[in-house]
Design an enzyme around this catalytic site. Structure first.
Site, PDB file in Angstrom:
ATOM      1  CG  ASP A  67      -0.232  -0.318   2.526  1.00 52.34           C
ATOM      2  OD1 ASP A  67       1.007  -0.347   2.548  1.00 52.34           O
ATOM      3  OD2 ASP A  67      -0.914  -0.523   3.550  1.00 52.34           O
ATOM      4  CG  ASN A 136      -8.445  -0.927  12.781  1.00 51.83           C
ATOM      5  OD1 ASN A 136      -7.533  -1.561  12.262  1.00 51.83           O
ATOM      6  ND2 ASN A 136      -8.976   0.147  12.219  1.00 51.83           N
ATOM      7  CG  HIS A 138      -5.607  -1.707   9.362  1.00 44.68           C
ATOM      8  ND1 HIS A 138      -5.655  -0.625  10.222  1.00 44.68           N
ATOM      9  CD2 HIS A 138      -4.321  -1.742   8.942  1.00 44.68           C
ATOM     10  CE1 HIS A 138      -4.470  -0.049  10.310  1.00 44.68           C
ATOM     11  NE2 HIS A 138      -3.647  -0.704   9.552  1.00 44.68           N
ATOM     12  CD  GLU A 143      -8.427   1.395   8.336  1.00 47.03           C
ATOM     13  OE1 GLU A 143      -8.520   0.594   9.289  1.00 47.03           O
ATOM     14  OE2 GLU A 143      -7.743   2.438   8.376  1.00 47.03           O
TER      15      GLU A 143
HETATM   16  C1  GLP Z   1      -0.365   0.705   8.723  1.00 48.11           C
HETATM   17  C2  GLP Z   1      -0.069  -0.137   7.445  1.00 48.11           C
HETATM   18  C3  GLP Z   1      -0.183  -1.619   7.706  1.00 48.11           C
HETATM   19  C4  GLP Z   1       0.505  -1.956   9.007  1.00 48.11           C
HETATM   20  C5  GLP Z   1      -0.232  -1.324  10.168  1.00 48.11           C
HETATM   21  C6  GLP Z   1       0.435  -1.555  11.511  1.00 48.11           C
HETATM   22  O1  GLP Z   1      -1.517   1.462   8.652  1.00 48.11           O
HETATM   23  N1  GLP Z   1      -0.816   0.218   6.310  1.00 48.11           N
HETATM   24  O2  GLP Z   1       0.379  -2.337   6.611  1.00 48.11           O
HETATM   25  O3  GLP Z   1       0.497  -3.363   9.199  1.00 48.11           O
HETATM   26  O4  GLP Z   1      -0.480   0.052   9.955  1.00 48.11           O
HETATM   27  O5  GLP Z   1       1.537  -0.708  11.690  1.00 48.11           O
HETATM   28  P1  GLP Z   1       2.615  -0.890  12.815  1.00 48.11           P
HETATM   29  O6  GLP Z   1       3.450  -2.066  12.394  1.00 48.11           O
HETATM   30  O7  GLP Z   1       3.398   0.374  12.824  1.00 48.11           O
HETATM   31  O8  GLP Z   1       1.888  -1.155  14.087  1.00 48.11           O
END
Ligand code: GLP
Length: 240
Positions: A67, A136, A138, A143
């Protein structure tokens, strides 16, 4: 879903990097599905270490990222393109031309999403997809919602995700409110998936994913439909 519960972040990162390394060694021209966020940073550091020790060769590897924020320029330090360059690509011998992140600066977001989807499909999906999980539930930027998209698409970010990602920006106001993201089907087209989770903050999402039900209120629960998924987590994410 297989579960590997590790003692700490370091061990989690090593186990994850070991699984990626196995693919790169057995199939030098493999497709790696990569993720951003703070969770996989340790895994990337382990891969860089292995490369520096001469254990890994990325010269034939192709990468596809999950993404990107939209709109955002690739030079913006908060862009996922910048993250990947600085956390991995600049430190190994991958050909940058073979590294792919949806373009946050494309004029037409929907056209870029369609282009990216056909590109990933033309590669036959990733040989291994690395995932983190949002608090959450995702995955990538899919989402929780009433319905989820199968293919790469433009999406709005929830307040919770904007809030969680605000720590990387000067303020929550600067977090882009949209993103381009692989859809559930794009992610599930990977041959093998590893999902990393560490810390108490991820416990609720991990529990929902492991509850045995598949529900759009926890997009990560769709991973239960895939035959080769490994959750690599620490005790805090697993036990709370
Ligand atoms: C972001 C990304 C995800 C990621 C998630 C968790 O929004 N788009 O791909 O897995 O948040 O992030 P973190 O690893 O910093 O907790």
């Amino acid at each position: 879903m297989k579960i590997v519960c590790c003692n700490d972040y370091k061990e989690m990162s090593r186990v994850g990097a070991g699984m990626v390394a196995e693919i790169v060694k057995s199939k030098p021209a493999c497709v790696l599905g990569l993720a951003t966020g703070s969770t996989p940073e340790g895994l990337y550091a382990e891969l860089i270490d292995m490369y520096k020790k001469g254990e890994l060769d990325f010269s034939e590897v192709t990468t596809v990222n999950l993404d990107e924020y939209y709109p955002i320029s690739p030079e913006n330090e908060q862009s996922y393109r910048y993250f990947m360059n600085t956390k991995l690509f600049d430190h190994v011998n991958v050909d940058k031309a073979n590294t792919h992140v949806p373009s946050g600066s494309a004029e037409d977001a929907a056209a870029e999403a369609a282009r990216y989807e056909s590109f990933v499909r033309s590669l036959g999906g990733a040989d291994i997809q690395i995932l983190g999980i949002g608090r959450n539930g995702h995955i990538a930027f899919n989402e929780p919602a009433e319905a989820l998209y199968p293919a790469t698409h433009v999406t709005g970010l929830t307040e919770d995700t904007i809030d969680a990602n605000a720590r990387f920006f000067a303020s929550a106001d600067e977090v882009p409110t949209k993103a381009l993201t692989m859809g559930m089907g794009t992610i599930l087209s990977a041959k093998k998936i590893i999902i990393l989770a560490n810390g108490k903050g991820k416990h609720e999402a991990v529990s929902a994913m492991l509850s045995g039900m598949v529900t759009t209120s926890c997009p990560a629960s769709f991973l239960n439909l895939h035959a080769d998924v490994t959750l690599i987590c620490d005790r805090e994410a697993y036990e709370g």
